[in-house]
Write an enzyme that holds these catalytic residues in place. Structure first.
Site, mmCIF file in Angstrom:
data_model
loop_
_atom_site.group_PDB
_atom_site.id
_atom_site.type_symbol
_atom_site.label_atom_id
_atom_site.label_comp_id
_atom_site.label_asym_id
_atom_site.label_seq_id
_atom_site.Cartn_x
_atom_site.Cartn_y
_atom_site.Cartn_z
ATOM 1 N N ASP A 294 -56.667 8.753 -9.319
ATOM 2 C CA ASP A 294 -56.857 9.705 -10.408
ATOM 3 C C ASP A 294 -57.201 8.948 -11.684
ATOM 4 O O ASP A 294 -57.886 7.936 -11.630
ATOM 5 C CB ASP A 294 -55.605 10.574 -10.578
ATOM 6 C CG ASP A 294 -54.347 9.733 -10.892
ATOM 7 O OD1 ASP A 294 -54.453 8.483 -10.965
ATOM 8 O OD2 ASP A 294 -53.282 10.328 -11.090
ATOM 9 N N ASP B 112 -47.661 5.088 -5.127
ATOM 10 C CA ASP B 112 -48.390 5.988 -6.016
ATOM 11 C C ASP B 112 -47.422 6.766 -6.904
ATOM 12 O O ASP B 112 -47.624 6.888 -8.117
ATOM 13 C CB ASP B 112 -49.243 6.963 -5.200
ATOM 14 C CG ASP B 112 -50.068 7.880 -6.081
ATOM 15 O OD1 ASP B 112 -51.255 7.584 -6.295
ATOM 16 O OD2 ASP B 112 -49.530 8.915 -6.558
ATOM 17 N N PHE C 259 -53.561 8.049 -4.490
ATOM 18 C CA PHE C 259 -54.438 9.154 -4.899
ATOM 19 C C PHE C 259 -55.139 8.739 -6.187
ATOM 20 O O PHE C 259 -54.550 8.781 -7.270
ATOM 21 C CB PHE C 259 -53.608 10.419 -5.091
ATOM 22 C CG PHE C 259 -52.523 10.546 -4.047
ATOM 23 C CD1 PHE C 259 -52.850 10.559 -2.693
ATOM 24 C CD2 PHE C 259 -51.193 10.586 -4.407
ATOM 25 C CE1 PHE C 259 -51.856 10.634 -1.731
ATOM 26 C CE2 PHE C 259 -50.192 10.670 -3.449
ATOM 27 C CZ PHE C 259 -50.523 10.695 -2.106
#
Length: 316
Positions: free
Chosen positions: A225, A293, A223
């Site tokens: 970010d 992650d 993810f």
């Protein structure tokens, strides 16, 4: 999710400001002997969990608001997760679809009440970063849940046939605020951070059972970010141009959709995919990108001195 892998790989191969260092990537993989340190999904104990549809509702609202904490140095994901958890513990209807829409109605009727109402829900004492966007997204979630899923996020999950990929597609189709993609050098790049993390949060919260049972979790990427790229940079896996390094270290804002921002996020996805592939090829171990992650993110949030890029965005 193949679109995410394909387009982020294209960015990595055409990047001007960020490079994936293959030798450093291999060094990191060797340093852990191909074994990703195990990190429990709720290792901080901050999430609402009741093993039922209310947990699904909680996670969907959480992931709808899970972005851009950095402008307030005291605000973090933990505050969001705990704030929503407390709201539900005090009032089981706090995240009902009609209640989510009511925050937007307050905005229309009495705009000065917009911020305080959302802050009260989250138990936060001052204006939130991108506060109006957060309220808009709450309204979007409430309205579409009511219109298409009988008010319950659990019904989205029931519609996906135990496929995480289908779930991400459903969320992105019905909820525009989850459509995390960019244009880069004339090419569309797909990232879908918050839609993918919803599938991962379900998988983690329900321990791969019930609402969290998906036969294709291996399709989910990391993810992208601002924490994971910073950890990859610290590890030496990502190398930034001197100009980009100076901007990040000086805490300058990087524009959303800029080449630099897209490269940081896309190269992070590509780098972790390469790490995962190397672990499989060299150590004969199958590792999920979701697990990688969680490991990288947990390392980052425990390092308050970590320098990350700063972009005002609703996507992460």
């Amino acid at each position: 999710m193949e679109d995410v892998r394909r387009t982020t790989a294209w960015v990595a191969s055409h990047a001007s400001h960020v490079k994936v260092d293959s030798s450093e990537l291999e060094r990191v993989v060797d340093s852990i002997d191909g074994s990703i340190p195990k990190v429990e999904w709720d290792f901080e104990g901050i999430h609402y969990l009741d093993n039922g549809p209310l947990t699904v509702q909680y996670l969907f609202v959480l992931d709808a608001l899970n972005f851009c904490f950095w402008p307030d140095k005291d605000l973090s994901y933990d505050h969001l997760a705990l704030g929503l958890k407390t709201a539900l513990q005090n009032d089981k209807s706090a995240l009902d679809a009609d209640r989510l829409q009511s925050y937007n109605e307050m905005r229309i009727g009495l705009s000065k009440m917009l911020g305080p109402q959302l802050r009260e829900l989250l138990n936060w004492p001052r204006p939130l970063p991108l506060e109006e966007e957060r309220v808009r997204l709450l309204h979007e979630v409430g309205r579409e849940l009511e219109r298409s899923f009988k008010g319950e996020a659990a019904n989205i999950v029931k519609s996906c046939g135990n496929s995480a990929v289908t779930l991400v597609a459903l969320v992105a189709h019905h909820f525009p605020g989850f459509r995390d993609h960019s244009l880069y050098k004339g090419h569309q790049v797909f990232l879908y951070k918050r839609a993918q993390i919803f599938a991962a949060d379900l998988w983690g919260a329900f321990k791969g059972q019930g609402y969290g049972r998906f036969y294709d979790m291996s399709s989910i990427t990391i993810f992208a970010d601002y924490i994971v790229p910073a950890v990859l940079r610290q590890l030496g896996v990502l190398k930034y141009s001197s100009a980009l390094s100076n901007s990040i270290d000086s805490k300058d804002e990087i524009a959303p959709g800029s080449e630099e921002e897209v490269e940081i996020r896309a190269c992070s996805v590509h780098a972790v995919e390469k790490m995962r592939e190397l672990i499989e090829a060299k150590f004969r171990k199958q590792v999920l990108s979701v697990e990688m992650d969680l490991w990288l993110w947990s390392c980052g949030v425990q390092n308050p001195s970590l320098q990350h890029h700063r972009t005002l965005s609703i996507y992460y």
